[in-house]
Design a protein around this motif. Structure first.
Motif, PDB file in Angstrom:
ATOM      1  N   ALA B  55       0.849  -1.187   0.000  1.00  0.00           N
ATOM      2  CA  ALA B  55       0.000   0.000   0.000  1.00  0.00           C
ATOM      3  C   ALA B  55       0.888   1.241   0.000  1.00  0.00           C
ATOM      4  N   PRO B  56       0.510   2.272  -0.768  1.00  0.00           N
ATOM      5  CA  PRO B  56       1.312   3.505  -0.756  1.00  0.00           C
ATOM      6  C   PRO B  56       1.361   4.095   0.654  1.00  0.00           C
ATOM      7  N   GLN B  57       2.581   4.597   1.019  1.00  0.00           N
ATOM      8  CA  GLN B  57       2.731   5.086   2.391  1.00  0.00           C
ATOM      9  C   GLN B  57       2.311   6.539   2.506  1.00  0.00           C
ATOM     10  N   PHE B  58       1.598   6.821   3.569  1.00  0.00           N
ATOM     11  CA  PHE B  58       1.139   8.176   3.828  1.00  0.00           C
ATOM     12  C   PHE B  58       1.290   8.495   5.305  1.00  0.00           C
ATOM     13  N   GLU B  59       1.673   9.730   5.564  1.00  0.00           N
ATOM     14  CA  GLU B  59       1.651  10.200   6.948  1.00  0.00           C
ATOM     15  C   GLU B  59       0.728  11.401   6.946  1.00  0.00           C
ATOM     16  N   LEU B  60      -0.446  11.233   7.529  1.00  0.00           N
ATOM     17  CA  LEU B  60      -1.478  12.258   7.407  1.00  0.00           C
ATOM     18  C   LEU B  60      -1.932  12.736   8.779  1.00  0.00           C
ATOM     19  N   GLU B  61      -2.346  13.984   8.806  1.00  0.00           N
ATOM     20  CA  GLU B  61      -2.898  14.498  10.053  1.00  0.00           C
ATOM     21  C   GLU B  61      -4.407  14.315  10.021  1.00  0.00           C
ATOM     22  N   ALA B  62      -4.941  13.626  11.039  1.00  0.00           N
ATOM     23  CA  ALA B  62      -6.380  13.394  11.084  1.00  0.00           C
ATOM     24  C   ALA B  62      -7.093  14.691  11.463  1.00  0.00           C
ATOM     25  N   SER B  64      -8.899  15.156  13.920  1.00  0.00           N
ATOM     26  CA  SER B  64      -8.767  15.349  15.371  1.00  0.00           C
ATOM     27  C   SER B  64      -7.389  15.895  15.750  1.00  0.00           C
ATOM     28  N   GLY B  65      -6.409  15.870  14.833  1.00  0.00           N
ATOM     29  CA  GLY B  65      -5.089  16.429  15.109  1.00  0.00           C
ATOM     30  C   GLY B  65      -4.001  15.388  15.217  1.00  0.00           C
ATOM     31  N   GLU B  66      -4.379  14.111  15.477  1.00  0.00           N
ATOM     32  CA  GLU B  66      -3.349  13.083  15.627  1.00  0.00           C
ATOM     33  C   GLU B  66      -2.744  12.725  14.260  1.00  0.00           C
ATOM     34  N   THR B  67      -1.552  12.118  14.304  1.00  0.00           N
ATOM     35  CA  THR B  67      -0.902  11.722  13.054  1.00  0.00           C
ATOM     36  C   THR B  67      -1.250  10.277  12.738  1.00  0.00           C
ATOM     37  N   ILE B  68      -1.650  10.033  11.509  1.00  0.00           N
ATOM     38  CA  ILE B  68      -2.053   8.691  11.089  1.00  0.00           C
ATOM     39  C   ILE B  68      -1.035   8.197  10.067  1.00  0.00           C
ATOM     40  N   LEU B  69      -0.514   6.989  10.320  1.00  0.00           N
ATOM     41  CA  LEU B  69       0.398   6.375   9.363  1.00  0.00           C
ATOM     42  C   LEU B  69      -0.364   5.344   8.557  1.00  0.00           C
ATOM     43  N   LEU B  70      -0.324   5.473   7.243  1.00  0.00           N
ATOM     44  CA  LEU B  70      -1.000   4.498   6.387  1.00  0.00           C
ATOM     45  C   LEU B  70       0.041   3.836   5.502  1.00  0.00           C
ATOM     46  N   GLY B  71      -0.142   2.520   5.273  1.00  0.00           N
ATOM     47  CA  GLY B  71       0.830   1.782   4.489  1.00  0.00           C
ATOM     48  C   GLY B  71       2.024   1.456   5.362  1.00  0.00           C
ATOM     49  N   GLY B  72       2.870   0.543   4.901  1.00  0.00           N
ATOM     50  CA  GLY B  72       4.023   0.152   5.693  1.00  0.00           C
ATOM     51  C   GLY B  72       3.629  -0.775   6.833  1.00  0.00           C
ATOM     52  N   LEU B  73       4.629  -1.189   7.618  1.00  0.00           N
ATOM     53  CA  LEU B  73       4.399  -2.128   8.710  1.00  0.00           C
ATOM     54  C   LEU B  73       3.568  -1.468   9.803  1.00  0.00           C
ATOM     55  N   SER B  74       2.499  -2.133  10.213  1.00  0.00           N
ATOM     56  CA  SER B  74       1.644  -1.557  11.254  1.00  0.00           C
ATOM     57  C   SER B  74       2.285  -1.768  12.617  1.00  0.00           C
ATOM     58  N   GLN B  75       2.436  -0.675  13.374  1.00  0.00           N
ATOM     59  CA  GLN B  75       3.040  -0.814  14.701  1.00  0.00           C
ATOM     60  C   GLN B  75       2.138  -1.591  15.646  1.00  0.00           C
ATOM     61  N   ALA B  76       0.829  -1.456  15.433  1.00  0.00           N
ATOM     62  CA  ALA B  76      -0.126  -2.137  16.305  1.00  0.00           C
ATOM     63  C   ALA B  76      -0.345  -3.580  15.877  1.00  0.00           C
ATOM     64  N   LYS B  77       0.385  -3.996  14.799  1.00  0.00           N
ATOM     65  CA  LYS B  77       0.211  -5.344  14.233  1.00  0.00           C
ATOM     66  C   LYS B  77      -1.253  -5.629  13.889  1.00  0.00           C
ATOM     67  N   LYS B  78      -1.897  -4.638  13.308  1.00  0.00           N
ATOM     68  CA  LYS B  78      -3.302  -4.808  12.946  1.00  0.00           C
ATOM     69  C   LYS B  78      -3.487  -4.485  11.474  1.00  0.00           C
ATOM     70  N   SER B  79      -4.544  -5.032  10.904  1.00  0.00           N
ATOM     71  CA  SER B  79      -4.926  -4.652   9.543  1.00  0.00           C
ATOM     72  C   SER B  79      -5.703  -3.341   9.595  1.00  0.00           C
ATOM     73  N   ALA B 115     -11.591   8.079   5.179  1.00  0.00           N
ATOM     74  CA  ALA B 115     -10.839   9.004   4.327  1.00  0.00           C
ATOM     75  C   ALA B 115     -11.810   9.771   3.442  1.00  0.00           C
ATOM     76  N   SER B 116     -11.565  11.059   3.359  1.00  0.00           N
ATOM     77  CA  SER B 116     -12.431  11.906   2.546  1.00  0.00           C
ATOM     78  C   SER B 116     -11.622  13.121   2.115  1.00  0.00           C
ATOM     79  N   ASP B 117     -12.228  14.054   1.442  1.00  0.00           N
ATOM     80  CA  ASP B 117     -11.570  15.337   1.229  1.00  0.00           C
ATOM     81  C   ASP B 117     -12.635  16.418   1.107  1.00  0.00           C
ATOM     82  N   PRO B 136     -10.217   7.472  13.424  1.00  0.00           N
ATOM     83  CA  PRO B 136      -9.331   8.374  12.692  1.00  0.00           C
ATOM     84  C   PRO B 136     -10.004   8.789  11.380  1.00  0.00           C
ATOM     85  N   TYR B 137      -9.981  10.069  11.102  1.00  0.00           N
ATOM     86  CA  TYR B 137     -10.672  10.592   9.908  1.00  0.00           C
ATOM     87  C   TYR B 137      -9.713  11.524   9.204  1.00  0.00           C
TER      88      TYR B 137
END
Lengths: 188, 202
Positions: B55-62, B64-79, B115-117, B136-137
């Protein structure tokens, strides 16, 4: 009334009248039973301003009901048949305009919204067939006294006509489902 | 002779009506059949990154203000189920309660990211109205472009290693669940699964 209209045996005219009465009766019943949904269907045709949708929906349903009742009574049958052909022509144009716009995925609303039937060219052909029946019903019958066996014939013919009409409608409901299946198979 | 004609006429009427009713019954059965064999799964879309790719990697600000990491190895070991929606899409709205219940029952292995815009104010009002503040939104046109999302609602299932496992147009609960079963069975879509099964049977 109109001398130019050809004369037919009265039973043929009667069968046409009662078939139209049944058709429009069922159609208006379907629309009345789910009137709000029918309003949305009408709006989806995108032919009339939104403010007028309810008024037009009431008018259409009322007119269909009138045609249905009028077709069963000899003195009004001819005007009912002419109104029916006018209404069917307007429906035909409404469908044709939306087909040209490429809006095939809206509901026809023909037999009420209960049975979802998408727009297609077949509906236009069906409407032409119905208009022909309406014209048969509008013609002046030749003089002949009706007997009891005529009534039996009328009843039998009506059953056959309704079964056939329902079958044709069902096939038109089926067609887009088959197309949808085909496009999924092609996409593989 | 006349009697014979009357009788034969009546018999023919009975037969005509019988045939009419039979044709109607057949047409109805065919209709039911079409409905039954239509694939229940999400409609696979061929554009965008393919199933099995990273999956393409993204570092996005939700929102709510938190940072969301998409793509790459999940730190929480979750899908992650990435769900693309829009406040103006009616089908998306009907899926939100379903997604909430999926998040509750599948939280052991799955995170859902919306995810939206578009306009931040509208989106915030929508999030509050739909009571999805706990999810996370993210608002990112780039994300939608990366997955080439053309139609909504669209969902992408990414496993804990950052590999896309299933994706597609999701119009109802069955479509969403089909993404999970596609992942379990190691196929990219229910359509592929059905076609494999048919080939196996042939």
């Amino acid at each position: 009334m109109l001398a130019s209209v050809p004369t037919l045996d009265p039973i043929v005219v009667l069968i046409a009248n009662y078939s139209m009465a049944l058709l429009f009766g069922l159609a208006s019943y379907g629309k009345l039973s789910e009137f709000r949904v029918f309003c949305v269907t009408l709006e989806e045709y995108q032919l009339i301003p939104v403010q007028l949708v309810t008024t037009v929906a009431v008018a259409v349903t009322g007119l269909e009901l009138l045609i249905s009742v009028g077709a069963c009574w000899q003195p009004t049958a001819q005007s009912a048949m002419f109104s029916a052909s006018v209404l069917l022509t307007i429906y035909g144009f409404a469908i044709a305009i939306n087909l040209m716009r490429g809006r095939r995925d809206i509901d026809c609303g023909c037999t009420g919204p209960a049975r979802r039937q998408l727009l297609s060219g077949w509906l236009l052909i069906r409407n032409v067939g119905l208009i022909v029946i309406a014209f048969i019903g509008a013609s002046v019958p030749s003089e002949r006294a009706l007997t009891a066996s005529d009534i039996v014939l009328l009843a039998l013919a009506l059953i056959a006509v309704m079964a056939l009409y329902a079958a044709i409608n069902q096939l038109m409901v089926n067609a887009p489902r088959l197309d949808a299946l085909d496009s999924i198979m092609d996409a593989r | 002779m006349e009697n014979l004609l009357v009788v034969s006429n009546l018999i023919l009427w009975v037969l005509v009506i019988g045939l009419g009713v039979t044709v109607l019954a057949l047409a109805r059965q065919v209709g039911v059949l079409y409905e039954r064999i239509a694939p229940a799964g999400a409609l696979m879309v061929l554009q965008g990154p393919a199933v099995g790719e990273l999956a393409p990697q993204f570092e996005l600000e939700a929102v709510s203000g938190e940072t969301i990491l998409l793509g790459g190895l999940s730190q929480a070991k979750k899908s992650t189920l990435l769900f693309f929606l829009s406040p103006t899409c009616p089908v998306c709205n009907t899926l939100i309660p379903i997604l909430k219940s999926i998040q509750r029952s599948e939280s052991a292995w799955l995170d859902i990211v919306f995810a939206s815009d578009g306009d931040l104010g509208t989106q915030k009002a929508f999030i509050t109205k739909k009571d999805i503040t706990s999810f996370p939104y993210v608002l990112s046109p780039q994300l939608g472009m990366a997955y080439q999302v053309a139609k909504l609602p669209f969902a992408v299932l990414v496993d804990e290693h950052g590999v896309i496992r299933a994706k597609g147009l999701t119009n109802n609960r069955e479509h969403l669940e089909s993404l999970f079963s596609a992942m379990e069975q190691g196929v990219s879509s229910i359509q592929e699964f059905m076609s494999n099964r048919q080939q196996g049977a042939a």
